[in-house]
Design an enzyme around this catalytic site. Structure first.
Site, PDB file in Angstrom:
ATOM      1  N   GLU A 157      27.825  25.852 -23.904  1.00 14.15           N
ATOM      2  CA  GLU A 157      28.878  26.874 -23.841  1.00 14.15           C
ATOM      3  C   GLU A 157      28.973  27.695 -25.126  1.00 14.15           C
ATOM      4  O   GLU A 157      29.655  27.296 -26.073  1.00 14.15           O
ATOM      5  CB  GLU A 157      30.243  26.222 -23.544  1.00 14.15           C
ATOM      6  CG  GLU A 157      31.369  27.255 -23.458  1.00 14.15           C
ATOM      7  CD  GLU A 157      32.746  26.654 -23.160  1.00 14.15           C
ATOM      8  OE1 GLU A 157      32.910  25.424 -23.263  1.00 14.15           O
ATOM      9  OE2 GLU A 157      33.649  27.421 -22.836  1.00 14.15           O
ATOM     10  N   LYS A 199      27.312  27.856 -19.770  1.00 10.33           N
ATOM     11  CA  LYS A 199      28.712  28.257 -19.547  1.00 10.33           C
ATOM     12  C   LYS A 199      29.043  29.417 -20.482  1.00 10.33           C
ATOM     13  O   LYS A 199      29.474  29.211 -21.619  1.00 10.33           O
ATOM     14  CB  LYS A 199      29.640  27.064 -19.791  1.00 10.33           C
ATOM     15  CG  LYS A 199      31.124  27.398 -19.627  1.00 10.33           C
ATOM     16  CD  LYS A 199      31.962  26.147 -19.479  1.00 10.33           C
ATOM     17  CE  LYS A 199      33.437  26.504 -19.438  1.00 10.33           C
ATOM     18  NZ  LYS A 199      34.278  25.362 -19.069  1.00 10.33           N
TER      19      LYS A 199
HETATM   20  P1  13P Z   1      39.028  28.652 -20.006  1.00  9.92           P
HETATM   21  O1  13P Z   1      38.547  28.942 -18.600  1.00  9.92           O
HETATM   22  O2  13P Z   1      40.528  28.481 -20.080  1.00  9.92           O
HETATM   23  O3  13P Z   1      38.471  29.615 -21.004  1.00  9.92           O
HETATM   24  O4  13P Z   1      38.481  27.224 -20.386  1.00  9.92           O
HETATM   25  C1  13P Z   1      37.175  26.904 -20.106  1.00  9.92           C
HETATM   26  C2  13P Z   1      36.654  26.015 -21.145  1.00  9.92           C
HETATM   27  O5  13P Z   1      36.162  24.951 -20.874  1.00  9.92           O
HETATM   28  C3  13P Z   1      36.727  26.469 -22.539  1.00  9.92           C
HETATM   29  O6  13P Z   1      35.981  25.628 -23.353  1.00  9.92           O
END
Ligand code: 13P
Length: 320
Positions: A157, A199
């Site tokens: 991510e 992500k």
């Molecule tokens: P949000 O969808 O609230 O941005 O959270 C996703 C997430 O895992 C952030 O690390």
């Protein structure tokens, strides 16, 4: 579903509904989410925080076992948060590599099938720097290889934040560079691309930008960026919501899927955009419990439709 808010983040969410953040309240809220009837029809996995992975339903079933029994994969956030990067004011480096091999072995035994590590890139007039992008990309790559060694699927991510006054074009430029560096480091670290999930953020204008982008512009710029930067070997891309409203996040995802065919599955891994309505409907009160579960189910269902490009804005009222 991302339900891996750290203790300090979930406190902020509970503050908004005037609920004290005790261990039991955190457990009860996560139980509401995980046991929502029908959740497994639209949610294939749940990312948890360390505390949550060790908690149980009121009937004494550990959350990872409960989720597995109900067709949802248990996952775990393993990073230790974004900390100020020395020498680079305003930028952060995500920590948590020390001892990660041992922690992953324990999480595997506790039932975790996948993990998450979030790198944070902010946009400002002089940031991000190339150094901060590379340091974060290298940490993501080292985390991902350790996960695969442990038999755990890594969610990679790299989040380009939507705070700030930047334009959509600037977000697109930065997201391109970040993804380019991330995949370069993943390749160098010998990450098996077929065994990971990306992500990313969507390409949006900053929240304080005077220039608003249309949902179609967001969808187009995001798909263009992903096609340029994400190898087709990556099986799935699951977006974070990052501060978009629940309706915006659903609409953007649906527009992108409607513009397919795409080389990867394009879906959601939302935290706030999935939970917001449920948290407000619950309000920390027993009388709001089933309303909270219904609100979660509706958002999950609409996002399930968006993952196939079949969501329409008119469904918001008809489904309510
Ligand atoms: P949000 O969808 O609230 O941005 O959270 C996703 C997430 O895992 C952030 O690390």
């Amino acid at each position: 579903m991302a339900a891996d808010e750290s203790t300090s983040t979930i406190k902020k969410r509970f503050d908004a509904i005037k609920l004290e953040s005790t261990e039991e309240n955190r457990r009860a809220y996560r139980e509401l989410l995980f046991t929502a009837p029908g959740a497994q029809d639209y949610i294939s996995g749940v990312i948890m925080y360390d505390e949550t992975l060790r908690q149980k339903t009121e009937d004494g079933v550990p959350f990872p076992a409960y989720l597995s029994q109900h067709g949802m994969l248990p996952g775990i956030k393993v990073d230790m948060g974004a900390k100020p990067l020395a020498g680079f004011p305003g930028e952060t480096i995500t920590e948590g590599l020390d001892g990660l091999r041992e922690r992953l072995a324990e999480y595997y035994k506790l039932g975790a099938k996948f993990a998450k590590w979030r790198a944070v890139i902010d946009i400002g007039s002089e940031i991000p720097s190339r150094y901060a992008i590379d340091a974060n990309a290298e940490a993501l790559a080292r985390y991902a290889t350790l996960c695969q060694e442990a038999g755990i699927v890594p969610i990679v991510e790299p989040e380009v934040l939507m705070d700030g006054a930047h334009t959509l074009e600037r977000c697109e430029e930065v997201t391109n560079v970040v993804l380019d560096r991330v995949f370069s480091h993943l390749f160098a670290a010998r990450v098996f691309l077929e065994g990971m999930i990306l992500k990313p953020n969507m390409v949006v204008a900053g929240k304080k930008s005077a220039q608003k982008a249309s949902p179609e512009q967001v969808a187009e710029a995001t798909v263009r960026t992903l096609k340029r930067q994400v190898p087709a070997a990556v099986p799935g891309i699951a977006f974070l919501s990052g501060g978009q409203s629940p309706v915006e996040a659903t609409l953007h995802l649906s527009l992108m899927n409607a513009a397919g065919p795409l080389p990867w599955a394009l879906t959601f891994s939302y935290g706030r955009a999935l939970q917001e309505d449920a948290l407000n409907a619950w309000g920390g009160k027993s009388g709001g419990y089933s309303g909270g579960q219904k609100a979660l189910l509706m958002r999950a269902k609409l996002n399930g439709l968006a993952a196939t490009g079949a969501y329409k804005g008119t469904m918001e009222t008809s489904a309510a």
